[in-house]
Enzyme design. Structure first.
Site: not given
Ligand code: ARG
Length: 461
Positions: A22, A109, A154-155, A284, A289, A316, A324
């Site tokens: 990530s 976690n 309206t409308h 434009n 838009e 988790y 994210k």
């Molecule tokens: N990159 C992971 C996330 O965004 C971090 C947590 C990882 N935890 C795990 N048990 N693999 O969720």
């Protein structure tokens, strides 16, 4: 270097590693990750879980990493599994064994649940600030055009007369509620999950109140499973952002309409409009838009988050790493949209004569004509029917209620006299609507002042 190598006999397959990682999107939380680690280490030292001097060394090391990241002497390793791994690895490279003590009584976690909250809390504040800027522009436009009559619809059919200022302040109200939703989301996410561990807390005697207060949280979360496994704060924020985008999108739609030749109520500044590669005459409203279009992706971000979470057992699950990109995209998109939208609005030229012309054309004073008869003692339903007949008569004769001769009025009701023309004048129709929340010019000025006061108060808080 992986944090979890002990049990394994082989390195992770390269493609799988990329799939699992990530770092490409969570590195933006480096600052929050480090701040969280500093608070955690400080607390571990204060509670005697690790040696105090060692805790200080860890904090200094982390400060050093943050400084180096910010001044550009340290780059984030794109091969790291995630930002947590990178920071811990760098700390250990710098400090040796002390670095390895940082993760005592912590899991990624609770760490990621913390970083998410810290990062998003900051972004909420930033978005609210941008919205305050937008509302102030709306208040100014409303004051400048408090008495400029336009048709209310309206409308998308001309309905009753309002003022342009009133129309601007309608959006002001929506954006005020958007700020309040952002603040609500920020307040509810403002609990510290550190100490929840992987899912079941920890046997170490942590002072969770201390970590929470060091990081500016209102307190620690109260259930370790919940602390690491809910992402309701992401969903709630995404919902608040999606609603705000829908407001911006409706506003954008109106801007697009208003700057068409069919309406020509406004003219966008050249700096906020685009041309056509083939049609030399075109100007434009691309910004409006795009804002309208980007609303779709933000609604998608919210939908993605809700769907990602709906089937997950506690606690988790790796699915949650997907929180994210969705919430970051929502936050970034609203941020970008506001950055373009506010100056576009600020610089647009309002064309009150054209609004006035449109307002004069659509029988939007018909309700006021009926109310005139009501004022003379007629029941509203009868007055409504007679006015309807008058409108039909105007359409046949290509007249407006303002130009229709008095004899014609009198044919429909003896109650009409000269004073009807004054009663149906657009300015009177608008300025008579002084009921709380109405479009009268004096209301608009009062509302603009009230809303400006609210925004200034909010800024201070
Ligand atoms: N990159 C992971 C996330 O965004 C971090 C947590 C990882 N935890 C795990 N048990 N693999 O969720």
């Amino acid at each position: 270097m992986k944090l979890w190598t002990g049990r394994f006999h082989k390195d992770l397959d390269k493609t799988t590693n990329d799939f699992n990682s990530s770092i490409s999107f969570d590195s933006r939380m480096a600052r929050e990750d480090i701040r969280g680690s500093i608070a955690h280490a400080t607390m571990l030292g204060a509670c005697g879980v690790i040696d105090k001097a060692e805790a200080e060394k860890i904090c200094d090391g982390l400060e050093g990493i943050l400084a180096d990241l910010e001044n550009g002497t340290l780059a984030i390793d794109p091969e790291a599994e995630d930002i947590h791994t990178f920071v811990e690895g760098e700390l250990t490279a710098r400090l040796g064994d002390s670095g390895k003590r940082l993760h005592t009584a912590r899991s990624r976690n609770d760490q990621v649940a913390l970083d998410d909250r810290l990062y998003l809390r900051g972004r909420c504040a930033e978005l609210a600030e941008q919205l305050r800027g937008l509302i102030l522009v709306l208040c100014r436009k409303a004051e400048e055009h408090s008495g400029d009559v336009m048709p209310g619809y309206t409308h998308l059919q001309r309905a009753q007369p309002i003022t342009f200022g009133h129309h601007m302040m309608a959006y002001g109200e929506m954006f005020l509620r958007d700020i309040s939703r952002l603040k609500d989301a920020a307040r509810r996410m403002n609990e510290c999950p550190l100490g929840s561990g992987a899912l079941a807390g920890t046997t170490y005697p942590l002072d969770r109140e201390m970590t929470a207060s060091l990081l500016g949280f209102s307190g620690p979360t109260h259930n370790s499973l919940d602390g690491v496994s809910d992402r309701d704060f992401c969903m709630e924020l995404a919902a608040a952002i999606a609603i705000c985008m829908v407001h911006l999108s409706r506003f954008s739609e109106e801007i697009v309409l208003w700057c068409s030749w069919e309406f020509k109520f406004i003219e966008l500044d050249d700096a906020f409009s685009t041309g056509s590669s083939i049609m030399p005459q075109k100007k434009n409203p691309d910004i409006a838009e795009l804002v309208r279009g980007k609303t779709g992706r933000v609604v998608g971000d919210l939908t993605g988050l809700l769907t990602m979470m709906k089937g997950l057992p506690l606690a988790y699950n790796k699915d949650m790493q997907e929180d994210k990109e969705a919430i970051f995209d929502a936050v970034d998109t609203l941020h970008m949209c506001l950055k373009a939208f506010t100056p576009m609005l600020d610089t647009m030229r309002v064309l009150p004569e054209n609004m006035r012309k449109a307002a004069a054309g659509g029988f939007i004073n018909a309700t006021d004509c009926a109310d005139y008869l009501v004022g003379k003692g007629m029941p509203f339903r009868d007055a409504y029917r007679i006015t309807g007949a008058l409108v039909a008569c105007c359409i046949d004769r290509r007249e407006t209620l303002e130009t229709l001769p008095l004899e014609e009025y009198k044919k429909h009701s003896e109650l009409f006299d000269e004073s009807v023309y004054d009663a149906i004048s657009l300015e009177r129709c608008v300025n008579g609507r002084k009921v709380l929340g109405g479009p009268a010019s004096e209301n608009v000025l009062r509302e603009a002042a009230r809303v400006r006061g609210l925004v200034e108060q909010d800024e201070k808080e």
